[in-house]
Design a protein around this motif. Structure first.
Motif, PDB file in Angstrom:
ATOM      1  N   MET A   1      34.130   9.335 -10.957  1.00  0.00           N
ATOM      2  CA  MET A   1      34.815   8.560 -11.959  1.00  0.00           C
ATOM      3  C   MET A   1      33.764   7.874 -12.821  1.00  0.00           C
ATOM      4  N   THR A   2      33.960   7.895 -14.103  1.00  0.00           N
ATOM      5  CA  THR A   2      33.041   7.250 -15.032  1.00  0.00           C
ATOM      6  C   THR A   2      33.307   5.754 -15.045  1.00  0.00           C
ATOM      7  N   ARG A   3      32.253   4.984 -14.935  1.00  0.00           N
ATOM      8  CA  ARG A   3      32.387   3.527 -14.978  1.00  0.00           C
ATOM      9  C   ARG A   3      32.105   3.034 -16.375  1.00  0.00           C
ATOM     10  N   LYS A   4      32.731   1.943 -16.718  1.00  0.00           N
ATOM     11  CA  LYS A   4      32.529   1.305 -18.010  1.00  0.00           C
ATOM     12  C   LYS A   4      31.941  -0.077 -17.754  1.00  0.00           C
ATOM     13  N   ARG A   5      30.928  -0.417 -18.481  1.00  0.00           N
ATOM     14  CA  ARG A   5      30.251  -1.696 -18.292  1.00  0.00           C
ATOM     15  C   ARG A   5      31.038  -2.809 -18.973  1.00  0.00           C
ATOM     16  N   THR A   6      31.112  -3.969 -18.305  1.00  0.00           N
ATOM     17  CA  THR A   6      31.740  -5.144 -18.879  1.00  0.00           C
ATOM     18  C   THR A   6      30.973  -6.370 -18.406  1.00  0.00           C
ATOM     19  N   HIS A   7      31.143  -7.457 -19.079  1.00  0.00           N
ATOM     20  CA  HIS A   7      30.469  -8.697 -18.697  1.00  0.00           C
ATOM     21  C   HIS A   7      31.521  -9.693 -18.240  1.00  0.00           C
ATOM     22  N   VAL A   8      31.247 -10.323 -17.104  1.00  0.00           N
ATOM     23  CA  VAL A   8      32.172 -11.290 -16.531  1.00  0.00           C
ATOM     24  C   VAL A   8      31.384 -12.538 -16.173  1.00  0.00           C
ATOM     25  N   GLY A   9      31.901 -13.688 -16.543  1.00  0.00           N
ATOM     26  CA  GLY A   9      31.269 -14.947 -16.157  1.00  0.00           C
ATOM     27  C   GLY A   9      31.741 -15.358 -14.778  1.00  0.00           C
ATOM     28  N   ALA A  10      30.830 -15.913 -13.978  1.00  0.00           N
ATOM     29  CA  ALA A  10      31.185 -16.344 -12.627  1.00  0.00           C
ATOM     30  C   ALA A  10      30.472 -17.652 -12.305  1.00  0.00           C
ATOM     31  N   GLU A  11      31.091 -18.455 -11.479  1.00  0.00           N
ATOM     32  CA  GLU A  11      30.495 -19.712 -11.038  1.00  0.00           C
ATOM     33  C   GLU A  11      29.317 -19.416 -10.115  1.00  0.00           C
ATOM     34  N   PRO A  12      28.268 -20.234 -10.162  1.00  0.00           N
ATOM     35  CA  PRO A  12      27.110 -20.013  -9.286  1.00  0.00           C
ATOM     36  C   PRO A  12      27.479 -19.974  -7.799  1.00  0.00           C
ATOM     37  N   GLU A  13      28.446 -20.801  -7.395  1.00  0.00           N
ATOM     38  CA  GLU A  13      28.866 -20.813  -5.988  1.00  0.00           C
ATOM     39  C   GLU A  13      29.489 -19.472  -5.601  1.00  0.00           C
ATOM     40  N   ASP A  14      30.293 -18.903  -6.503  1.00  0.00           N
ATOM     41  CA  ASP A  14      30.915 -17.606  -6.234  1.00  0.00           C
ATOM     42  C   ASP A  14      29.856 -16.506  -6.148  1.00  0.00           C
ATOM     43  N   LEU A  15      28.871 -16.571  -7.033  1.00  0.00           N
ATOM     44  CA  LEU A  15      27.803 -15.567  -7.004  1.00  0.00           C
ATOM     45  C   LEU A  15      27.008 -15.642  -5.702  1.00  0.00           C
ATOM     46  N   ALA A  16      26.806 -16.850  -5.193  1.00  0.00           N
ATOM     47  CA  ALA A  16      26.099 -17.011  -3.916  1.00  0.00           C
ATOM     48  C   ALA A  16      26.908 -16.396  -2.773  1.00  0.00           C
ATOM     49  N   ILE A  17      28.225 -16.596  -2.795  1.00  0.00           N
ATOM     50  CA  ILE A  17      29.095 -16.019  -1.759  1.00  0.00           C
ATOM     51  C   ILE A  17      29.071 -14.498  -1.839  1.00  0.00           C
ATOM     52  N   ILE A  18      29.112 -13.967  -3.062  1.00  0.00           N
ATOM     53  CA  ILE A  18      29.055 -12.512  -3.256  1.00  0.00           C
ATOM     54  C   ILE A  18      27.736 -11.961  -2.731  1.00  0.00           C
ATOM     55  N   LYS A  19      26.639 -12.652  -3.021  1.00  0.00           N
ATOM     56  CA  LYS A  19      25.325 -12.205  -2.565  1.00  0.00           C
ATOM     57  C   LYS A  19      25.248 -12.201  -1.036  1.00  0.00           C
ATOM     58  N   GLU A  20      25.779 -13.242  -0.402  1.00  0.00           N
ATOM     59  CA  GLU A  20      25.808 -13.299   1.069  1.00  0.00           C
ATOM     60  C   GLU A  20      26.632 -12.156   1.648  1.00  0.00           C
ATOM     61  N   ALA A  21      27.796 -11.908   1.054  1.00  0.00           N
ATOM     62  CA  ALA A  21      28.670 -10.829   1.543  1.00  0.00           C
ATOM     63  C   ALA A  21      27.985  -9.479   1.383  1.00  0.00           C
ATOM     64  N   ALA A  22      27.320  -9.283   0.259  1.00  0.00           N
ATOM     65  CA  ALA A  22      26.627  -8.014   0.012  1.00  0.00           C
ATOM     66  C   ALA A  22      25.520  -7.804   1.029  1.00  0.00           C
ATOM     67  N   THR A  23      24.791  -8.862   1.345  1.00  0.00           N
ATOM     68  CA  THR A  23      23.718  -8.766   2.342  1.00  0.00           C
ATOM     69  C   THR A  23      24.291  -8.413   3.713  1.00  0.00           C
ATOM     70  N   ARG A  24      25.377  -9.085   4.100  1.00  0.00           N
ATOM     71  CA  ARG A  24      26.006  -8.807   5.402  1.00  0.00           C
ATOM     72  C   ARG A  24      26.498  -7.369   5.480  1.00  0.00           C
ATOM     73  N   ARG A  25      27.072  -6.860   4.403  1.00  0.00           N
ATOM     74  CA  ARG A  25      27.630  -5.506   4.392  1.00  0.00           C
ATOM     75  C   ARG A  25      26.582  -4.430   4.117  1.00  0.00           C
TER      76      ARG A  25
END
Length: 87
Positions: A1-25
């Motif tokens: 499937m072809t992906r399309k790039r988009t920009h999304v703003g996120a809170e720093p706290e949410d980005l930290a949680i995402i980074k932790e989850a990515a590391t765990r997974r």
């Protein structure tokens, strides 16, 4: 499937949680975000028929397996009889 790039703003706290989850997974933060977008999109998807379109009256208690089977069978029979009568 072809992906399309988009920009999304996120809170720093949410980005930290995402980074932790990515590391765990053992995956990327982008993968976590893509999965979140997919889950959010599917949660609001409108399907052709509601998940629980058939209802029946009950006693308010959890019925036994045999009771559920009998109620479902009776409902299907009733609907088949109604459809046959209108055909």
């Amino acid at each position: 499937m072809t992906r399309k790039r988009t920009h999304v703003g996120a809170e720093p706290e949410d980005l930290a949680i995402i980074k932790e989850a990515a590391t765990r997974r053992g995956t990327s933060g982008a993968g976590i975000i893509r999965q979140g977008i997919h889950l959010a999109a599917m949660a609001d998807r409108v399907w052709g028929e509601p998940l629980f379109s058939r209802t029946s009256e009950g006693s308010g208690r959890t019925p036994a397996r045999a009771e559920v089977r009998d109620v479902v069978a009776d409902t299907v029979r009733r609907e088949a009889d109604t459809e046959g009568a209108t055909a």
